[in-house]
Design an enzyme around this catalytic site. Sequence first.
Site, mmCIF file in Angstrom:
data_model
loop_
_atom_site.group_PDB
_atom_site.id
_atom_site.type_symbol
_atom_site.label_atom_id
_atom_site.label_comp_id
_atom_site.label_asym_id
_atom_site.label_seq_id
_atom_site.Cartn_x
_atom_site.Cartn_y
_atom_site.Cartn_z
ATOM 1 N N ASN A 214 19.289 12.971 -7.904
ATOM 2 C CA ASN A 214 18.185 13.010 -8.884
ATOM 3 C C ASN A 214 17.075 13.919 -8.370
ATOM 4 O O ASN A 214 17.193 14.509 -7.300
ATOM 5 C CB ASN A 214 17.692 11.595 -9.184
ATOM 6 C CG ASN A 214 17.171 10.916 -7.945
ATOM 7 O OD1 ASN A 214 16.185 11.343 -7.358
ATOM 8 N ND2 ASN A 214 17.866 9.865 -7.511
ATOM 9 N N ASP A 284 21.573 4.122 -9.618
ATOM 10 C CA ASP A 284 22.063 2.805 -10.023
ATOM 11 C C ASP A 284 23.592 2.749 -10.030
ATOM 12 O O ASP A 284 24.181 1.686 -9.974
ATOM 13 C CB ASP A 284 21.537 2.470 -11.423
ATOM 14 C CG ASP A 284 20.055 2.142 -11.385
ATOM 15 O OD1 ASP A 284 19.644 1.401 -10.467
ATOM 16 O OD2 ASP A 284 19.296 2.656 -12.234
ATOM 17 N N LYS A 294 38.629 18.360 -3.126
ATOM 18 C CA LYS A 294 37.907 18.970 -4.245
ATOM 19 C C LYS A 294 38.717 18.842 -5.545
ATOM 20 O O LYS A 294 39.920 19.150 -5.554
ATOM 21 C CB LYS A 294 37.656 20.445 -3.920
ATOM 22 C CG LYS A 294 36.771 21.132 -4.928
ATOM 23 C CD LYS A 294 36.547 22.589 -4.545
ATOM 24 C CE LYS A 294 35.870 23.308 -5.680
ATOM 25 N NZ LYS A 294 35.890 24.744 -5.528
ATOM 26 N N PHE A 330 8.467 0.579 -6.968
ATOM 27 C CA PHE A 330 8.007 1.584 -7.928
ATOM 28 C C PHE A 330 8.811 1.388 -9.201
ATOM 29 O O PHE A 330 9.933 0.878 -9.157
ATOM 30 C CB PHE A 330 8.258 3.001 -7.385
ATOM 31 C CG PHE A 330 7.124 3.551 -6.562
ATOM 32 C CD1 PHE A 330 6.851 3.039 -5.309
ATOM 33 C CD2 PHE A 330 6.336 4.584 -7.038
ATOM 34 C CE1 PHE A 330 5.813 3.548 -4.536
ATOM 35 C CE2 PHE A 330 5.300 5.107 -6.291
ATOM 36 C CZ PHE A 330 5.035 4.589 -5.037
ATOM 37 N N LYS A 344 10.062 -5.597 -14.192
ATOM 38 C CA LYS A 344 10.728 -5.361 -12.897
ATOM 39 C C LYS A 344 10.040 -6.150 -11.786
ATOM 40 O O LYS A 344 10.691 -6.727 -10.921
ATOM 41 C CB LYS A 344 10.703 -3.867 -12.546
ATOM 42 C CG LYS A 344 11.785 -3.080 -13.248
ATOM 43 C CD LYS A 344 11.798 -1.608 -12.879
ATOM 44 C CE LYS A 344 12.865 -0.899 -13.723
ATOM 45 N NZ LYS A 344 12.734 0.539 -13.762
ATOM 46 N N LYS A 348 12.230 -8.936 -9.839
ATOM 47 C CA LYS A 348 12.586 -8.645 -8.445
ATOM 48 C C LYS A 348 11.647 -9.322 -7.453
ATOM 49 O O LYS A 348 11.692 -9.025 -6.261
ATOM 50 C CB LYS A 348 12.632 -7.134 -8.233
ATOM 51 C CG LYS A 348 13.619 -6.442 -9.192
ATOM 52 C CD LYS A 348 13.826 -4.982 -8.873
ATOM 53 C CE LYS A 348 14.692 -4.351 -9.965
ATOM 54 N NZ LYS A 348 15.214 -3.039 -9.590
HETATM 55 O O1 PMT Z 1 9.953 11.794 -4.611
HETATM 56 P P1 PMT Z 1 8.932 12.424 -5.541
HETATM 57 O O2 PMT Z 1 9.397 13.773 -6.065
HETATM 58 O O3 PMT Z 1 7.570 12.488 -4.919
HETATM 59 O O4 PMT Z 1 8.807 11.513 -6.838
HETATM 60 C C1 PMT Z 1 8.256 10.226 -6.743
HETATM 61 C C2 PMT Z 1 9.018 9.208 -7.605
HETATM 62 C C3 PMT Z 1 8.864 9.568 -9.071
HETATM 63 C C4 PMT Z 1 10.505 9.199 -7.218
HETATM 64 C C5 PMT Z 1 8.399 7.822 -7.269
HETATM 65 O O5 PMT Z 1 7.030 7.828 -7.567
HETATM 66 C C6 PMT Z 1 9.074 6.694 -8.052
HETATM 67 O O6 PMT Z 1 8.752 6.405 -9.175
HETATM 68 N N1 PMT Z 1 10.093 6.035 -7.389
HETATM 69 C C7 PMT Z 1 10.933 5.033 -7.993
HETATM 70 C C8 PMT Z 1 12.100 5.682 -8.689
HETATM 71 C C9 PMT Z 1 13.098 4.676 -9.240
HETATM 72 O O7 PMT Z 1 14.200 4.629 -8.796
HETATM 73 O O8 PMT Z 1 12.581 3.856 -10.134
HETATM 74 P P2 PMT Z 1 13.471 2.682 -10.892
HETATM 75 O O9 PMT Z 1 12.558 2.211 -11.957
HETATM 76 O O10 PMT Z 1 14.811 3.208 -11.250
HETATM 77 O O11 PMT Z 1 13.646 1.605 -9.764
HETATM 78 C C10 PMT Z 1 12.731 0.541 -9.590
HETATM 79 C C11 PMT Z 1 12.612 0.180 -8.116
HETATM 80 O O12 PMT Z 1 13.857 -0.352 -7.648
HETATM 81 C C12 PMT Z 1 12.276 1.314 -7.199
HETATM 82 O O13 PMT Z 1 11.350 0.833 -6.213
HETATM 83 C C13 PMT Z 1 13.607 1.669 -6.548
HETATM 84 O O14 PMT Z 1 13.433 2.177 -5.206
HETATM 85 C C14 PMT Z 1 14.333 0.349 -6.535
HETATM 86 N N2 PMT Z 1 15.803 0.420 -6.674
HETATM 87 C C15 PMT Z 1 16.366 0.965 -7.792
HETATM 88 C C16 PMT Z 1 17.724 0.970 -7.924
HETATM 89 C C17 PMT Z 1 18.534 0.397 -6.920
HETATM 90 N N3 PMT Z 1 19.858 0.403 -7.012
HETATM 91 N N4 PMT Z 1 17.955 -0.142 -5.827
HETATM 92 C C18 PMT Z 1 16.608 -0.132 -5.694
HETATM 93 O O15 PMT Z 1 16.065 -0.633 -4.696
#
Ligand code: PMT
Length: 415
Positions: A214, A284, A294, A330, A344, A348
């Site tokens: 991503n 995810d 390949k 986040f 969330k 969580k």
């Molecule tokens: O890295 P940059 O370019 O500076 O950009 C910053 C950012 C946009 C990546 C950052 O500010 C941000 O928003 N990070 C969270 C991205 C994300 O995966 O969001 P989500 O809404 O999909 O996930 C929610 C939370 O669960 C996040 O804290 C994530 O780390 C966590 N997660 C998600 C999926 C997963 N399988 N395991 C997780 O722990």
Amino acid sequence: MDKEFSMLRNKEIVIGVTGGIAAYKTAELVRALTKKGASVHIVMTKNAMEFITPLTFQTLSGHPVIHETFELFAGSKIGHVALSDIADQMVIVPATANIIGKIANGIADDFLTTMVMATTVPILFVPSMNTKMWESRIVQENLQRLKEAGYDFMEPGIGDLACGAEGKGRLPTIEEILEKMEDIFTEKDLIGERILVTAGPTTEFIDPVRCITNRSSGKMGYAIAKIARRRGADVILITGKTYIELPRRDITIVEINTAHEMRNAVMEHYKNCSVIIKAAAVADFKCKNENYQKIKKHGTNSILSIELERNPDILAELGRLKGHRILIGFAAETDNIMEHAYEKLKQKNLDLIVANNIAKQGIGFGSDNNEVSIIDPKGNTKHVPILSKDEVANIILDSVKKVMKKRQRLKEDWY
Ligand code: PMT
């Protein structure tokens, strides 16, 4: 709007330049400091002038350069007020074996050495010299003496040296010097905390060539790691593959590719941490069957399907295991941002969530700036307007500090 976040703004910085080949790099430091809003004054030794001229520094700093032993400040904006009285911080860059030896032995025979003796503000030495000189017993003993006297030091970098040799002795990078100077000015209100930060993207392999990843650059997580360390915390940074500089040398770095690797690293380290901040963008889904060779395009249909399966939700797992630890997630959202983020947080079991509108231009993925809302379990929300990621990181850490203080107050009320 000025987005630069720096403790160096409006500070009076005195740079002592001594006679080493790295003296030319000091010019770059002067530029960087003035860009951050500091007022820079240069004091040069006689030997420094063999490497670079006072005119260069005068042009870059906008102030007269002092290079004579008892020179006054004629024509300068500070008149004849002693420079040591107005200085907020002094930095000697490059610091040669000669200046280190002189100061360690109380020699004050020119303006720079005299000023060091007369100054009560923090003084940072940034050594740069040949590896053998650096390793010599005399230099090391002098350094030790200066450390015991309370001076700050930076370790030289390792690599190619101007003398043709390779080893320890390079001037640290300008970014590293600036970070150390910021650090000296920063209040250490997170000492005793151990903070785990995740940053960057994860990479799920389809075959040895292709992957699913991503747009996360790692900037947001790296800023949190850097500012937390600056504020005195021990920091562990678990990071996906990024193309930016690591934030500091004194942070423990764990590099991972996949979400599974990130999960394993988090599970290994979270137990020793008091705060966990998950800024990483975790995939995810991953390929159900990774191809170890390949995938060829001939012999296949025009459509290729890849079956995906769920990755572990690391944050949700931490929410179940966290105990007394403070857990911050986040939320990268494109619509109904606050509602989805709050959901969330609840699902969580988080202490705070940082809601990020990733559909908005100029913030979020890859950008140097961010605009977020920090939400607590009661739904209280702090909106952070568009600011540099360093500043957003600082505000997130202020919110963490508030959670700590609240818990402390509750504990005190209980007893
Ligand atoms: O890295 P940059 O370019 O500076 O950009 C910053 C950012 C946009 C990546 C950052 O500010 C941000 O928003 N990070 C969270 C991205 C994300 O995966 O969001 P989500 O809404 O999909 O996930 C929610 C939370 O669960 C996040 O804290 C994530 O780390 C966590 N997660 C998600 C999926 C997963 N399988 N395991 C997780 O722990």
